[in-house]
Scaffold this motif. Sequence first.
Motif, PDB file in Angstrom:
ATOM      1  N   ILE A 292      45.660  26.834  44.835  1.00 14.46           N
ATOM      2  CA  ILE A 292      45.138  27.177  46.248  1.00 14.46           C
ATOM      3  C   ILE A 292      44.597  28.810  45.779  1.00 14.46           C
ATOM      4  CG2 ILE A 292      46.223  28.008  48.483  1.00 14.46           C
ATOM      5  CD1 ILE A 292      46.682  25.146  48.007  1.00 14.46           C
ATOM      6  N   VAL A 293      43.434  29.002  46.621  1.00 13.66           N
ATOM      7  CA  VAL A 293      43.048  30.237  46.397  1.00 13.66           C
ATOM      8  C   VAL A 293      42.521  30.962  47.509  1.00 13.66           C
ATOM      9  CG1 VAL A 293      41.656  29.511  44.183  1.00 13.66           C
ATOM     10  CG2 VAL A 293      40.506  29.068  46.355  1.00 13.66           C
ATOM     11  N   SER A 294      42.128  32.341  47.523  1.00 13.82           N
ATOM     12  CA  SER A 294      42.121  33.070  48.723  1.00 13.82           C
ATOM     13  C   SER A 294      40.681  33.210  49.191  1.00 13.82           C
ATOM     14  CB  SER A 294      42.451  34.474  48.573  1.00 13.82           C
ATOM     15  OG  SER A 294      41.785  35.010  47.325  1.00 13.82           O
ATOM     16  N   ILE A 295      39.560  32.343  48.711  1.00 18.51           N
ATOM     17  CA  ILE A 295      38.264  32.673  48.938  1.00 18.51           C
ATOM     18  C   ILE A 295      37.998  31.059  49.944  1.00 18.51           C
ATOM     19  CG2 ILE A 295      37.385  34.214  47.235  1.00 18.51           C
ATOM     20  CD1 ILE A 295      36.686  31.826  45.562  1.00 18.51           C
ATOM     21  N   THR A 296      36.779  31.225  50.601  1.00 20.97           N
ATOM     22  CA  THR A 296      36.389  30.076  51.206  1.00 20.97           C
ATOM     23  C   THR A 296      35.927  28.870  50.377  1.00 20.97           C
ATOM     24  OG1 THR A 296      33.809  30.555  51.238  1.00 20.97           O
ATOM     25  CG2 THR A 296      35.360  31.395  53.089  1.00 20.97           C
ATOM     26  N   PRO A 297      35.957  27.443  50.736  1.00 23.12           N
ATOM     27  CA  PRO A 297      35.761  26.584  49.921  1.00 23.12           C
ATOM     28  C   PRO A 297      33.994  26.714  49.423  1.00 23.12           C
ATOM     29  CG  PRO A 297      36.770  25.550  51.995  1.00 23.12           C
ATOM     30  CD  PRO A 297      36.508  27.095  52.057  1.00 23.12           C
ATOM     31  N   LYS A 298      33.282  27.081  50.234  1.00 21.81           N
ATOM     32  CA  LYS A 298      31.664  27.493  49.575  1.00 21.81           C
ATOM     33  C   LYS A 298      31.837  28.680  48.437  1.00 21.81           C
ATOM     34  CE  LYS A 298      27.073  28.139  50.975  1.00 21.81           C
ATOM     35  NZ  LYS A 298      26.166  27.982  51.976  1.00 21.81           N
ATOM     36  N   GLU A 299      32.507  29.713  48.571  1.00 21.44           N
ATOM     37  CA  GLU A 299      32.512  30.380  47.721  1.00 21.44           C
ATOM     38  C   GLU A 299      33.192  29.958  46.262  1.00 21.44           C
ATOM     39  OE1 GLU A 299      33.355  34.707  50.096  1.00 21.44           O
ATOM     40  OE2 GLU A 299      34.628  33.482  49.734  1.00 21.44           O
ATOM     41  N   ALA A 300      34.497  29.106  46.677  1.00 21.00           N
ATOM     42  CA  ALA A 300      34.938  28.657  45.444  1.00 21.00           C
ATOM     43  C   ALA A 300      34.049  27.600  44.681  1.00 21.00           C
ATOM     44  CB  ALA A 300      36.349  27.748  45.816  1.00 21.00           C
ATOM     45  N   SER A 301      33.396  26.743  45.516  1.00 21.60           N
ATOM     46  CA  SER A 301      32.617  25.622  44.797  1.00 21.60           C
ATOM     47  C   SER A 301      31.285  26.418  44.107  1.00 21.60           C
ATOM     48  CB  SER A 301      31.831  24.807  46.005  1.00 21.60           C
ATOM     49  OG  SER A 301      31.005  25.495  46.765  1.00 21.60           O
ATOM     50  N   ASN A 302      30.766  27.467  44.677  1.00 27.71           N
ATOM     51  CA  ASN A 302      29.639  28.244  44.157  1.00 27.71           C
ATOM     52  C   ASN A 302      30.167  28.847  42.524  1.00 27.71           C
ATOM     53  OD1 ASN A 302      27.928  27.741  45.957  1.00 27.71           O
ATOM     54  ND2 ASN A 302      28.407  29.638  47.127  1.00 27.71           N
ATOM     55  N   LYS A 303      31.479  29.450  42.551  1.00 22.30           N
ATOM     56  CA  LYS A 303      31.834  29.942  41.277  1.00 22.30           C
ATOM     57  C   LYS A 303      32.109  28.695  40.234  1.00 22.30           C
ATOM     58  CE  LYS A 303      33.896  34.058  43.315  1.00 22.30           C
ATOM     59  NZ  LYS A 303      32.800  34.818  42.723  1.00 22.30           N
ATOM     60  N   VAL A 304      32.641  27.717  40.728  1.00 25.68           N
ATOM     61  CA  VAL A 304      32.891  26.467  39.824  1.00 25.68           C
ATOM     62  C   VAL A 304      31.561  25.917  39.186  1.00 25.68           C
ATOM     63  CG1 VAL A 304      33.990  24.117  39.834  1.00 25.68           C
ATOM     64  CG2 VAL A 304      35.230  25.706  41.006  1.00 25.68           C
ATOM     65  N   GLU A 305      30.391  25.878  40.171  1.00 26.36           N
ATOM     66  CA  GLU A 305      29.334  25.415  39.684  1.00 26.36           C
ATOM     67  C   GLU A 305      28.630  26.345  38.906  1.00 26.36           C
ATOM     68  OE1 GLU A 305      26.367  24.025  42.400  1.00 26.36           O
ATOM     69  OE2 GLU A 305      28.048  23.822  44.132  1.00 26.36           O
ATOM     70  N   GLN A 306      28.781  27.629  38.994  1.00 22.54           N
ATOM     71  CA  GLN A 306      28.322  28.680  38.264  1.00 22.54           C
ATOM     72  C   GLN A 306      28.904  28.527  36.772  1.00 22.54           C
ATOM     73  OE1 GLN A 306      25.957  30.872  39.048  1.00 22.54           O
ATOM     74  NE2 GLN A 306      25.917  32.144  37.069  1.00 22.54           N
ATOM     75  N   ALA A 307      30.323  28.556  36.790  1.00 26.57           N
ATOM     76  CA  ALA A 307      30.888  28.392  35.574  1.00 26.57           C
ATOM     77  C   ALA A 307      30.514  27.145  34.583  1.00 26.57           C
ATOM     78  CB  ALA A 307      32.410  28.608  35.825  1.00 26.57           C
ATOM     79  N   ILE A 308      30.645  26.156  35.294  1.00 21.75           N
ATOM     80  CA  ILE A 308      30.338  24.678  34.576  1.00 21.75           C
ATOM     81  C   ILE A 308      28.994  24.518  34.306  1.00 21.75           C
ATOM     82  CG2 ILE A 308      30.767  22.122  34.529  1.00 21.75           C
ATOM     83  CD1 ILE A 308      33.250  23.675  34.729  1.00 21.75           C
ATOM     84  N   VAL A 309      27.977  24.796  34.973  1.00 22.45           N
ATOM     85  CA  VAL A 309      26.546  24.406  34.748  1.00 22.45           C
ATOM     86  C   VAL A 309      25.757  25.614  34.060  1.00 22.45           C
ATOM     87  CG1 VAL A 309      24.363  23.857  36.037  1.00 22.45           C
ATOM     88  CG2 VAL A 309      26.761  22.966  36.834  1.00 22.45           C
ATOM     89  N   ASN A 310      26.109  26.938  34.529  1.00 25.16           N
ATOM     90  CA  ASN A 310      25.294  28.019  33.880  1.00 25.16           C
ATOM     91  C   ASN A 310      26.249  28.517  32.905  1.00 25.16           C
ATOM     92  OD1 ASN A 310      23.559  27.645  35.877  1.00 25.16           O
ATOM     93  ND2 ASN A 310      24.332  29.237  37.030  1.00 25.16           N
ATOM     94  N   GLY A 311      27.669  28.252  32.744  1.00 26.89           N
ATOM     95  CA  GLY A 311      28.484  28.914  31.728  1.00 26.89           C
ATOM     96  C   GLY A 311      28.729  28.114  30.615  1.00 26.89           C
TER      97      GLY A 311
END
Length: 113
Positions: A7-26
Motif C-alpha cells: 500500500i502506497v501514499s501516492i496515486t495509482p498514476k504516480e505509482a505506475s509512472n515510478k514502476v515504469e521508470q524503474a523497470i524500463v529506464n532503469g
Amino acid sequence: MDVSEIIVSITPKEASNKVEQAIVNGSISGTLIDRYHRAIGDREIIVLVLEKFYFRSNNRGSMTVTIDNFEGATKVHAAASGTGSGAIFRFDWGAGNSFINSVLDTLEPYKVE
C-alpha cells in the motif's frame, strides 16, 4: 509463487509512472508490453505487463503489476511469471523475486504501514 502487495501514499498514476521508470529506464532489458488504465470518478485501476531478460537463467520473465485505489488507498499487486527454467521444475535463480523487488524497492519511500 512470486507475488507481493504494498500500500502506497501516492496515486495509482504516480505509482505506475515510478514502476515504469524503474523497470524500463532503469534496466537494460526491461520492456513495457502493455499498459491498461481505467478510471471512474476518482477511482482508477492501472495494469502494467512488463518483461525483462535474465542472463542468469537465460530467459525472459514477465510481471503483471495491478495498481488501484478502489478501497481508498493505493494498492500495488505484483506477480512475476515465466522466470523459471525447465519443463518440470521451476528453478528461477531468484529472478522472479528480483523482478518483484524492483517494484517494492521503487515504491518503498511511499509505503504505508
